[in-house]
Design a protein around this motif. Sequence first.
Motif, short mmCIF file in Angstrom:
data_model
loop_
_atom_site.label_atom_id
_atom_site.label_comp_id
_atom_site.label_asym_id
_atom_site.label_seq_id
_atom_site.Cartn_x
_atom_site.Cartn_y
_atom_site.Cartn_z
N ARG A 143 0.85 -1.19 0.00
CA ARG A 143 0.00 0.00 0.00
C ARG A 143 0.89 1.24 0.00
NH1 ARG A 143 -2.89 1.48 3.87
NH2 ARG A 143 -1.85 0.44 5.62
N LYS A 144 0.46 2.24 -0.76
CA LYS A 144 1.19 3.50 -0.80
C LYS A 144 0.20 4.65 -0.75
CE LYS A 144 5.20 2.14 -3.62
NZ LYS A 144 5.96 2.46 -4.86
N THR A 145 0.69 5.81 -0.32
CA THR A 145 -0.10 7.03 -0.40
C THR A 145 0.69 8.05 -1.21
OG1 THR A 145 -1.15 6.63 1.75
CG2 THR A 145 -1.23 8.87 0.89
N VAL A 146 0.08 8.57 -2.26
CA VAL A 146 0.70 9.59 -3.09
C VAL A 146 -0.23 10.81 -3.10
CG1 VAL A 146 1.86 7.89 -4.53
CG2 VAL A 146 -0.37 8.77 -5.24
N THR A 147 0.32 11.93 -3.49
CA THR A 147 -0.50 13.14 -3.65
C THR A 147 -0.62 13.45 -5.13
OG1 THR A 147 0.23 14.04 -1.53
CG2 THR A 147 -0.73 15.59 -3.09
N VAL A 186 -3.14 3.96 -2.85
CA VAL A 186 -3.05 2.99 -3.94
C VAL A 186 -2.58 1.66 -3.39
CG1 VAL A 186 -2.53 4.81 -5.61
CG2 VAL A 186 -0.65 3.54 -4.57
N VAL A 187 -2.98 0.60 -4.06
CA VAL A 187 -2.54 -0.76 -3.74
C VAL A 187 -1.87 -1.32 -4.97
CG1 VAL A 187 -3.26 -3.08 -3.08
CG2 VAL A 187 -4.41 -1.09 -2.08
N LEU A 188 -0.71 -1.91 -4.80
CA LEU A 188 0.04 -2.53 -5.89
C LEU A 188 0.17 -4.02 -5.62
CD1 LEU A 188 2.79 0.18 -6.24
CD2 LEU A 188 1.20 -0.47 -8.06
N ALA A 189 -0.15 -4.83 -6.62
CA ALA A 189 -0.06 -6.29 -6.49
C ALA A 189 0.36 -6.89 -7.81
CB ALA A 189 -1.40 -6.86 -6.04
#
Length: 288
Positions: free
Chosen positions: A31-35, A43-46
């Motif tokens: 999981r990441k948080t971007v602006t 966002v979730v990356l898999a």
Amino acid sequence: MDSIYRSTTGRDLIRRWCLDQLAAWPVPHERKTVTAEGAQTHVVLAGSGVTTVAFVPGTNFNAAASLPLATALVAAGYRVLLVDVPGQPGLSSGERGLSGGRLSWYGAWLSEVIEKISSQPVAVMGHSFGAAIALSSGSPRIDRLVLVSPGGLTGLRLTPAVLAASAAWFLRPAPTHSARLLRALLAPGHPPREELVDWMTLVARHARSSGAPGAAALPARSIPRLVVTGEHDVFLPPQRLGPAVRNALGAELGVVSDAGHLVVEECPQYLSTLLRSPGQAASEAPVG
């Protein structure tokens, strides 16, 4: 700026549901948080495939509510980017009015998210409101679109049965009313997932739902677009959506049999196959 949440407690309950769903998801992910466009975006990356597929969910949905589709995309060999749309219940910004009601803002937001996550071409799949956002993005990184029951091309059909189910869900939040609304969005005979019933009940109790997205702001750049909808879509039935797709995009609509508005919920494996041919025209969309 106002919040979509009725209270901080309600916001925390919704966030906890999302985090619990993601924690229980057996597919390895981060999981990441971007602006993007000034909005905090979760966002979730898999997956680890060569091709990145960004999925943009529809109104009141998010990454945690879209895990069956995400699982199918990862199993099909894609690197998957799931976004929580700002202004929708989930793990992104809960501020109301970020976009000023403009789909062009959401399109620019999606472009910035993609730019921050991938340096390679990206395929985008969007559902309903999320498809209208995908259509409105002019990102040069997007090399193809799969638009599922896309909003932004024509008005939604609102039948008395759907209006009654929506009113009961919104005014008297309870699992029975959530299940009734979800059954209206699914094909006949398709019972809703228990997790979705719980989710929609939380949304009705603790969040303020957004309205229809308005007209999609189509960028000038031409890219392959494949458009499908469910045979039993109550909001965007094929006979209503088909002419709009033809007029706006110059494409033919693919109809997924035995599916309703929530095609992403009912046919995740089938949808994952639609990304195999980068150059496939929308008029070649197969019928499920």
